[in-house]
Scaffold this motif. Structure first.
Motif, mmCIF file in Angstrom:
data_model
loop_
_atom_site.group_PDB
_atom_site.id
_atom_site.type_symbol
_atom_site.label_atom_id
_atom_site.label_comp_id
_atom_site.label_asym_id
_atom_site.label_seq_id
_atom_site.Cartn_x
_atom_site.Cartn_y
_atom_site.Cartn_z
ATOM 1 N N ILE A 121 -23.132 -7.317 9.489
ATOM 2 C CA ILE A 121 -24.225 -6.838 8.638
ATOM 3 C C ILE A 121 -24.870 -5.584 9.206
ATOM 4 C CG2 ILE A 121 -26.562 -7.384 7.816
ATOM 5 C CD1 ILE A 121 -25.630 -10.310 7.563
ATOM 6 N N LEU A 122 -25.153 -5.592 10.506
ATOM 7 C CA LEU A 122 -25.930 -4.500 11.091
ATOM 8 C C LEU A 122 -25.172 -3.176 11.144
ATOM 9 C CD1 LEU A 122 -27.759 -6.397 13.992
ATOM 10 C CD2 LEU A 122 -28.631 -5.749 11.731
ATOM 11 N N GLY A 123 -23.860 -3.231 11.107
ATOM 12 C CA GLY A 123 -23.089 -1.982 11.108
ATOM 13 C C GLY A 123 -22.336 -1.742 9.813
ATOM 14 N N LYS A 124 -22.656 -2.549 8.784
ATOM 15 C CA LYS A 124 -21.932 -2.463 7.500
ATOM 16 C C LYS A 124 -20.420 -2.481 7.739
ATOM 17 C CE LYS A 124 -22.018 -0.056 3.031
ATOM 18 N NZ LYS A 124 -20.582 0.201 2.848
ATOM 19 N N LYS A 125 -20.019 -3.377 8.623
ATOM 20 C CA LYS A 125 -18.611 -3.471 8.987
ATOM 21 C C LYS A 125 -17.900 -4.490 8.096
ATOM 22 C CE LYS A 125 -19.777 -2.078 13.671
ATOM 23 N NZ LYS A 125 -19.814 -2.420 15.119
ATOM 24 N N THR A 126 -16.606 -4.347 8.005
ATOM 25 C CA THR A 126 -15.810 -5.180 7.112
ATOM 26 C C THR A 126 -14.699 -5.872 7.890
ATOM 27 O OG1 THR A 126 -16.195 -3.670 5.256
ATOM 28 C CG2 THR A 126 -14.329 -5.193 5.065
ATOM 29 N N ILE A 127 -14.540 -7.167 7.641
ATOM 30 C CA ILE A 127 -13.358 -7.891 8.105
ATOM 31 C C ILE A 127 -12.530 -8.191 6.867
ATOM 32 C CG2 ILE A 127 -12.466 -9.954 9.230
ATOM 33 C CD1 ILE A 127 -15.092 -10.180 10.750
ATOM 34 N N THR A 128 -11.299 -7.734 6.866
ATOM 35 C CA THR A 128 -10.437 -7.935 5.709
ATOM 36 C C THR A 128 -9.052 -8.360 6.177
ATOM 37 O OG1 THR A 128 -9.640 -6.899 3.651
ATOM 38 C CG2 THR A 128 -9.695 -5.509 5.617
ATOM 39 N N GLY A 129 -8.225 -8.741 5.247
ATOM 40 C CA GLY A 129 -6.875 -9.178 5.587
ATOM 41 C C GLY A 129 -5.852 -8.497 4.708
ATOM 42 N N SER A 130 -4.599 -8.556 5.127
ATOM 43 C CA SER A 130 -3.500 -7.984 4.346
ATOM 44 C C SER A 130 -2.249 -8.807 4.613
ATOM 45 C CB SER A 130 -3.286 -6.518 4.737
ATOM 46 O OG SER A 130 -2.256 -5.930 3.956
ATOM 47 N N PHE A 131 -1.487 -9.056 3.548
ATOM 48 C CA PHE A 131 -0.298 -9.909 3.641
ATOM 49 C C PHE A 131 0.945 -9.104 3.283
ATOM 50 C CE2 PHE A 131 2.465 -13.151 1.436
ATOM 51 C CZ PHE A 131 2.926 -13.748 2.601
ATOM 52 N N ILE A 132 1.845 -8.971 4.202
ATOM 53 C CA ILE A 132 3.090 -8.192 4.074
ATOM 54 C C ILE A 132 2.851 -6.945 3.225
ATOM 55 C CG2 ILE A 132 4.715 -9.974 4.735
ATOM 56 C CD1 ILE A 132 5.186 -10.633 1.779
ATOM 57 N N GLY A 133 3.614 -6.739 2.166
ATOM 58 C CA GLY A 133 3.422 -5.579 1.311
ATOM 59 C C GLY A 133 4.129 -5.808 -0.012
ATOM 60 N N SER A 134 3.813 -4.991 -0.994
ATOM 61 C CA SER A 134 4.455 -5.094 -2.304
ATOM 62 C C SER A 134 5.842 -4.472 -2.249
ATOM 63 C CB SER A 134 3.609 -4.359 -3.347
ATOM 64 O OG SER A 134 3.622 -2.954 -3.063
ATOM 65 N N MET A 135 6.612 -4.636 -3.304
ATOM 66 C CA MET A 135 7.920 -3.998 -3.375
ATOM 67 C C MET A 135 7.765 -2.476 -3.380
ATOM 68 S SD MET A 135 9.603 -6.621 -3.081
ATOM 69 C CE MET A 135 11.094 -5.645 -2.870
ATOM 70 N N GLU A 136 6.757 -1.992 -4.073
ATOM 71 C CA GLU A 136 6.490 -0.547 -4.091
ATOM 72 C C GLU A 136 6.192 -0.039 -2.692
ATOM 73 O OE1 GLU A 136 2.602 1.361 -5.666
ATOM 74 O OE2 GLU A 136 3.982 1.336 -7.379
ATOM 75 N N GLU A 137 5.371 -0.759 -1.949
ATOM 76 C CA GLU A 137 5.020 -0.352 -0.587
ATOM 77 C C GLU A 137 6.213 -0.485 0.366
ATOM 78 O OE1 GLU A 137 0.267 -1.551 -0.744
ATOM 79 O OE2 GLU A 137 1.783 -3.074 -0.269
#
Length: 352
Positions: free
Chosen positions: A285-301
């Motif tokens: 909250i104090l640094g407006k930071k983000t925890i996010t995730g990502s799963f493998i990739g699409s066929m396009e990627e």
């Protein structure tokens, strides 16, 4: 309907020991591609699934989801490929085709995605992976290998490479040098370093010990190296990074790494810890930071990372082995005794 009789190497039980396994592919459908497997990368996911440590394993299990091969037969409606084309198959071989994720070309997030192995085809058959002589795959889930890209080096890009590339592509074309952190220097992490450097970012590798400093700086071209247990180094690097790609698949202290992020920075999780990660709300909250995730990739990627790799003249660091060595290779992988990816030379192996 029954198709070609082939031989793969399968695990029969949770020991994870692989041995020859004859089985029958489905008949090549109108939109299917029959692929002769030439190379297949070896992944930690293979090892965990072989040992029944992830989703419940359906034995016998033929692993392998970093598959490179040659098209040898086409369904009547296949227009994208020709016999003789060099192609790749990654982590998924099917999806529903009609949900929001599929319509957005993010089929890896489809709730009905079909994994390349240990999945269930739409005809009810279990899917089997690339530790085998041939595969039948729907054309949508096949990608083209660029001519200038060595086939054995393409294999790790189909899982590890696209896992790093998919979340990092949002940072392409920023018009300024971003400060990137790569946490963990294994199969995904070493490719993350190469991708971030090729995007023009200033790359810092973060590791738990000093053992990989020379590899990171001299062999992979990272700009800096931090030992996370060194309080002075961590304090000096505090509030300096725009993003951190977190590739660690084990429990680790997230707050220590959040402190390295700038205001509005991102911690991107691509390594799945078997235990819950912990942090206080105030850390983000104090640094407006983000925890996010990502799963493998699409066929396009997946196609994009292959083209990107070829365009930038990048190289994958692999050790090529034949199938009869596969069980020993998994033992070495478990000890982190490989730089950085084993690739099976399936075509040269005696599979019988």
């Amino acid at each position: 309907m029954e198709g070609r009789r082939v031989v793969g190497w399968a695990a029969r039980d949770a020991s994870g020991i692989l041995s020859p396994y004859p089985f029958t592919l489905r008949k090549t459908g109108s939109e299917d591609v029959l692929i002769k497997v030439l190379y297949c990368g070896m992944d930690h996911t293979d090892l965990h699934q072989m040992r029944d440590e992830l989703h419940p394993t359906n034995y016998p299990l033929v692993p392998g989801h970093e598959v490179v091969g040659e098209v040898v037969e086409l369904g009547l409606e296949v227009m994208k490929y020709r016999v003789g084309d060099m192609v790749g198959v990654g982590c998924i071989v099917g999806s529903c085709g009609s949900c929001l994720c599929c319509d957005s070309n993010k089929e890896q997030y489809c709730n009905s995605r079909i994994f390349t192995y240990n999945g269930i085809c739409k005809d009810g058959r279990p899917t089997q992976g690339g530790f085998s002589s041939h595969m039948v795959v729907h054309q949508k889930f096949v990608v083209r290998i660029p001519e200038k890209l060595p086939l054995e080096q393409a294999a790790p890009l189909l899982c590890a490479g696209v896992t790093a590339f998919s979340p990092l592509r949002e940072f392409m074309g920023y018009g300024k040098v971003l400060n990137a952190g790569i946490l963990g220097l294994g199969g995904v992490g070493h490719l993350g370093v190469k991708i971030a450097k090729a995007m023009g970012h200033h790359v810092t590798v973060i590791s738990t010990s000093d053992k990989k400093r020379e590899e990171a700086l001299q062999h992979l071209g990272a700009d800096a190296f931090i030992v996370s247990s060194n309080a002075a180094q961590m304090e000096e690097a505090a509030n300096t990074m725009d993003y951190i790609l977190d590739t660690v698949p084990a429990f680790h202290p997230v707050p220590s790494y959040l402190s390295l992020l700038k205001f509005d920075g991102k911690l991107i999780l691509v390594g799945a810890s078997p235990k819950p990660l912990e942090f206080n709300a105030s850390h983000i909250i104090l640094g407006k930071k983000t925890i996010t995730g990502s799963f493998i990739g699409s066929m396009e990627e997946t196609q994009e990372i292959l083209d990107f790799w070829a365009e930038k003249n990048l190289t994958s660091m692999v050790e090529v082995v034949e199938m009869e060595y596969v069980n020993k290779a998994f033992e070495r992988m478990e000890r982190n005794d490989v730089l950085y990816r084993f690739v099976l030379d399936v075509a040269r192996s005696n599979l019988e």
